[in-house]
Design an enzyme around this catalytic site. Structure first.
Site, short mmCIF file in Angstrom:
data_model
loop_
_atom_site.label_atom_id
_atom_site.label_comp_id
_atom_site.label_asym_id
_atom_site.label_seq_id
_atom_site.Cartn_x
_atom_site.Cartn_y
_atom_site.Cartn_z
N LYS A 199 21.03 -25.81 -2.57
CA LYS A 199 19.59 -25.64 -2.32
C LYS A 199 18.86 -26.91 -2.73
CE LYS A 199 15.41 -23.93 -1.86
NZ LYS A 199 14.84 -23.76 -0.49
N CYS B 203 10.68 -30.66 4.09
CA CYS B 203 10.26 -29.31 3.68
C CYS B 203 8.85 -29.02 4.18
CB CYS B 203 10.29 -29.14 2.17
SG CYS B 203 9.66 -27.51 1.71
O1 DOR Z 1 12.48 -24.23 5.96
C1 DOR Z 1 12.56 -24.76 4.85
N1 DOR Z 1 12.27 -24.06 3.73
N2 DOR Z 1 12.94 -26.05 4.75
C2 DOR Z 1 12.96 -26.72 3.58
O2 DOR Z 1 13.27 -27.90 3.57
C3 DOR Z 1 12.59 -26.05 2.34
C4 DOR Z 1 12.56 -24.57 2.44
C5 DOR Z 1 11.64 -24.01 1.38
O3 DOR Z 1 12.09 -23.89 0.23
O4 DOR Z 1 10.47 -23.72 1.66
#
Ligand code: DOR
Length: 310
Positions: free
Chosen positions: A45, A128
């Site tokens: 993660k 993100c």
């Molecule tokens: O879709 C996503 N959710 N991509 C990311 O890089 C991070 C993740 C999140 O933790 O919100």
């Protein structure tokens, strides 16, 4: 005998299929399951220097052909992941995903990752989409990205790849590729979720996730055409020694075949892994092997990047 192993610029994967960062790879239990599975690698993660709880619940929703998330980077902090790896027997490549909230934090995270012999490679997440009050995602900041990466390679010694957001214009991919081509980058992973989607419940006349008024990153089957387009365009514009890890919309062996045909050297599974659990890797391996058998291909290199025009 069909060979479904992969090489990411010299990093040898026992299987070309692994998890996408974010999905079932946050805790000790989840990461142990991945280590014990047939996944060809383990991606952690995306971590930050301190643990984070992430955004308010509900923050994930899925329907038949897609998913929406606004997790907000919940993670146990980089030192949890480095300590976890330290005490484990490692039998496949480990990709430590990092996602600092600032350039300085990213430099710190890369430094820390460099101190661990258990980290095979760093996957630097510049994409993100779900950070409250941080709307300027690095992957879309064409001005800052070059200087940022240049600074990283002043000290980084680990194999490093970059997780990119989807791009929708040819010139954007060309420009990012021109920048990346100047640096000793091992791989890119494309794509992250499609940012700022909105899924709604017509019955309740409301959004389905709570953070950011329901907006979030879209994943799952519906994003496959965007993922394939990004993989294939980057394949044509990137230096040939930068590998591409395809991610987006994979739920069958045929989807994997398509990603590789577009130029991917390996693939990652997000939404479908969450839906199906750890057995997804074995199933996809079987499905991919069957396709290669039928087509008389003995390995990925027989067709990688060989998409035909008509
Ligand atoms: O879709 C996503 N959710 N991509 C990311 O890089 C991070 C993740 C999140 O933790 O919100």
């Amino acid at each position: 005998k069909i060979d479904t192993t992969a090489s990411i610029n010299g990093i040898e994967l026992p299987l070309c299929i692994m998890n996408a960062s974010g999905v079932l790879c946050s805790t000790d239990q989840e990461l142990s399951n991945l280590l014990n599975s047939s996944s060809g690698g383990v991606v952690t993660k995306s971590c930050t220097s301190q643990p984070r709880k992430g955004n308010v619940l509900p923050r994930y929703f899925e329907w038949n052909i897609g998913s929406i998330n606004s997790m907000g980077l919940p993670n146990l902090g980089i030192h949890f992941y480095l300590d976890f790896l330290e005490k484990k027997k490692i039998n496949k490549p480990i990709f430590l995903s990092i996602s600092g909230l600032s350039t300085e934090e990213n430099y710190f995270l890369i430094q820390e990752a460099n101190r661990s012999s258990k980290v095979t490679a760093i996957e630097l997440n510049l994409s993100c989409p779900n950070l409250l009050g941080k709307e300027d995602m690095f992957g879309y900041n064409f001005d800052k990205i070059s200087n940022f990466i240049e600074n990283i390679f002043k000290f980084n010694k680990k194999p490093l790849g970059i997780k990119l957001p989807p791009y929708f214009q040819d010139v954007h991919i060309k420009n990012i590729a021109l920048i990346l081509n100047q640096f000793p980058i091992f791989f890119i992973t494309c794509i992250n979720s499609l940012p700022n989607g909105l899924f709604i419940d017509a019955n309740k006349e409301s959004v389905v996730i709570r953070p950011k008024k329901g907006f979030g990153g879209i994943g799952g089957a519906i994003i496959k055409p965007f993922a394939l387009a990004n993989v294939h365009k980057f394949y044509t514009y990137l230096r040939k020694d930068i590998s591409i890890i395809g991610c987006g919309g994979i739920s069958s062996g045929k989807d994997i075949f398509e990603h590789i045909l577009c130029g991917a050297s390996a693939v990652q599974i997000g939404t479908q892994f969450l839906k199906e659990g750890i057995s997804v890797f074995e199933r996809l391996k079987k499905e991919l092997t069957l396709i290669l058998e039928k087509k008389n291909y003995s390995s990925l290199n027989s067709f990688k990047g060989k998409l035909k025009n008509i």
